[in-house]
Design a protein around this motif. Structure first.
Motif, short mmCIF file in Angstrom:
data_model
loop_
_atom_site.label_atom_id
_atom_site.label_comp_id
_atom_site.label_asym_id
_atom_site.label_seq_id
_atom_site.Cartn_x
_atom_site.Cartn_y
_atom_site.Cartn_z
N UNK A 7 0.85 -1.19 0.00
CA UNK A 7 0.00 0.00 0.00
C UNK A 7 0.89 1.24 0.00
N UNK A 8 0.62 2.16 -0.94
CA UNK A 8 1.38 3.39 -1.06
C UNK A 8 0.42 4.57 -0.90
N UNK A 9 0.26 5.05 0.33
CA UNK A 9 -0.74 6.09 0.61
C UNK A 9 -0.49 7.41 -0.10
N UNK A 10 0.80 7.77 -0.24
CA UNK A 10 1.09 9.06 -0.89
C UNK A 10 0.66 9.06 -2.35
N UNK A 11 0.78 7.90 -2.99
CA UNK A 11 0.42 7.79 -4.40
C UNK A 11 -1.03 7.36 -4.59
N UNK A 12 -1.66 6.89 -3.52
CA UNK A 12 -3.03 6.44 -3.63
C UNK A 12 -3.18 5.19 -4.48
N UNK A 30 -0.28 -1.70 -10.59
CA UNK A 30 -0.66 -0.51 -9.81
C UNK A 30 -2.18 -0.35 -9.87
N UNK A 31 -2.83 -0.65 -8.76
CA UNK A 31 -4.29 -0.57 -8.67
C UNK A 31 -4.66 0.75 -8.00
N UNK A 32 -5.33 1.61 -8.76
CA UNK A 32 -5.70 2.92 -8.22
C UNK A 32 -7.20 3.06 -8.01
N UNK A 59 -8.69 -2.19 -1.26
CA UNK A 59 -9.62 -1.77 -2.31
C UNK A 59 -10.72 -0.87 -1.74
N UNK A 60 -11.14 -1.18 -0.52
CA UNK A 60 -12.14 -0.34 0.14
C UNK A 60 -11.59 1.05 0.41
N UNK A 61 -10.31 1.12 0.76
CA UNK A 61 -9.68 2.43 0.97
C UNK A 61 -9.70 3.24 -0.34
N UNK A 62 -9.36 2.57 -1.43
CA UNK A 62 -9.40 3.25 -2.73
C UNK A 62 -10.82 3.69 -3.06
N UNK A 63 -11.80 2.87 -2.71
CA UNK A 63 -13.19 3.22 -2.97
C UNK A 63 -13.61 4.45 -2.19
N UNK A 64 -13.29 4.48 -0.90
CA UNK A 64 -13.72 5.62 -0.08
C UNK A 64 -12.99 6.89 -0.50
N UNK A 65 -11.75 6.76 -0.91
CA UNK A 65 -11.04 7.93 -1.41
C UNK A 65 -11.69 8.49 -2.68
N UNK A 66 -12.20 7.60 -3.53
CA UNK A 66 -12.77 8.04 -4.80
C UNK A 66 -14.10 8.76 -4.65
N UNK A 119 -8.48 3.51 6.22
CA UNK A 119 -7.04 3.26 6.14
C UNK A 119 -6.53 2.57 7.40
N UNK A 120 -7.01 3.01 8.55
CA UNK A 120 -6.59 2.40 9.81
C UNK A 120 -7.06 0.96 9.91
#
Length: 344
Positions: A7-12, A30-32, A59-66, A119-120
């Protein structure tokens, strides 16, 4: 230690080690987005029940970010979670992780707080899996006497988990304490996870490993070459029936015929408290092309039907022991079964 997910949080982005290419080539996907993670899971780039659950969490983190900037962010998040949860039906860790991620934002009002909560929670899921694997290895290795040769099926190592492994975790721990003579790995058709991944992981660790075709296992048992069989699991019912990679049931039958212990290693998240019996576990059936490609054909010959179940069910009566981070039970003997119950 090998890690299949970064997981690379800075790059999302979630980087996924593409296991379809190993060991010949190391390539990271790279899954964004949650849909990209779903594609990686469905396409077998990431595999192994625990690793699938961890990937789903990120994947859920990516979803909530989107959707964090949307007024109806919760609805958007739920839609993406439903799509992600449908990609592979047999591994219970997928739905388990998604439920954990949904629960993490259940009482959250602000989208930015939901992002932090997701994320946590994803980080906790990944860290807990690694800790569980190490505990499984410690407990399970105690079941093995000194000088054993273990047969294992599919890949249950660091590549299939958050690290260390489940069945391979027991094998690694037994090797560390000097109890293990060597390992026999099945090819595991049609994806050859044993040939490509398990044999490679063990060789990288300096653990003696011999590769066999799947159909050679019973003959080696009859010849006295196998002292124990250790596999992982994708779902376990309350009575101890085990869903695992196709071929596991046959190994259990052969092991019983030759009075060889059949041991299952899995984190407690793989136990499905909703299911009383293995008959209730949905078995994933995959494309025929997976089988025919191994024969160098693009499709089946005319008039030939192809059946490609990805998993089978080993009845509890054939399972000598189930090892989780919470303890050990013996479904075959009916001992310690409280480990598999919802209150355990």
């Amino acid at each position: 230690m090998l890690k299949p997910l970064l997981w690379k949080p800075e790059e999302g982005v979630l980087e996924v080690l593409d296991q379809r290419l190993l060991p010949a080539e190391t390539r990271w996907l790279r899954c964004d987005s949650a849909s990209a993670v779903a594609e990686a899971i469905a396409g077998m780039a990431v595999r192994g029940a625990p690793a699938i659950g961890i990937a789903a969490a990120w994947g859920a983190v990516l979803a909530i970010r989107s959707v964090a900037g949307q007024e109806d962010w919760r609805q958007g998040f739920d839609r993406q979670m439903a799509a992600l949860g449908a990609v592979r039906p047999t591994a219970v860790n997928l739905g388990w992780a998604i439920n954990r991620m949904r629960e993490s934002v259940a009482g959250v009002e602000r989208a930015e707080d939901a992002v932090s909560a997701c994320e946590a929670e994803a980080a906790r899921i990944e860290a807990a899996d690694l800790a569980a694997n190490r505990r499984i290895g410690e407990l399970g290795s105690r079941l093995l006497p000194d000088g054993v040769t273990v047969l294992t099926h599919c890949n249950t190592g660091a590549l299939a988990t958050g690290g260390h492994g489940t069945a391979l975790g027991i094998i690694r721990s037994a090797w560390e304490r000097g109890a293990l003579k060597g390992v026999i790995a099945t090819e595991t058709r049609p994806w050859l996870q044993g040939a490509r991944l398990t044999s490679w992981e063990l060789a990288e660790d300096g653990i003696p490993v011999s590769l066999i075709v799947d159909s050679a296992a019973a003959a080696l048992m009859a010849a006295g070459r196998v002292d124990a069989v250790i596999i992982g699991a994708d779902r376990i019912s309350r009575q101890g029936d085990v869903a695992n990679k196709i071929g596991s049931y046959g190994l259990a039958v052969a092991a019983r015929a030759h009075d060889i212990p059949f041991i299952v290693a899995a984190p407690s998240s793989t136990i499905d408290p909703r299911l009383a019996r293995g008959d209730d576990i949905e078995i994933e059936h995959r494309e025929a092309s997976e089988i025919w490609a191994a024969a160098g054909l693009s499709r089946a010959p005319k008039g030939v039907e192809t059946l490609n179940p990805a998993f089978d069910i080993t009845p509890a009566g054939l399972v000598s022991a189930i090892v989780t981070e919470k303890g050990i039970c013996s479904p075959a003997e009916g001992q310690g079964m409280e480990l598999l119950q919802p209150s355990a």
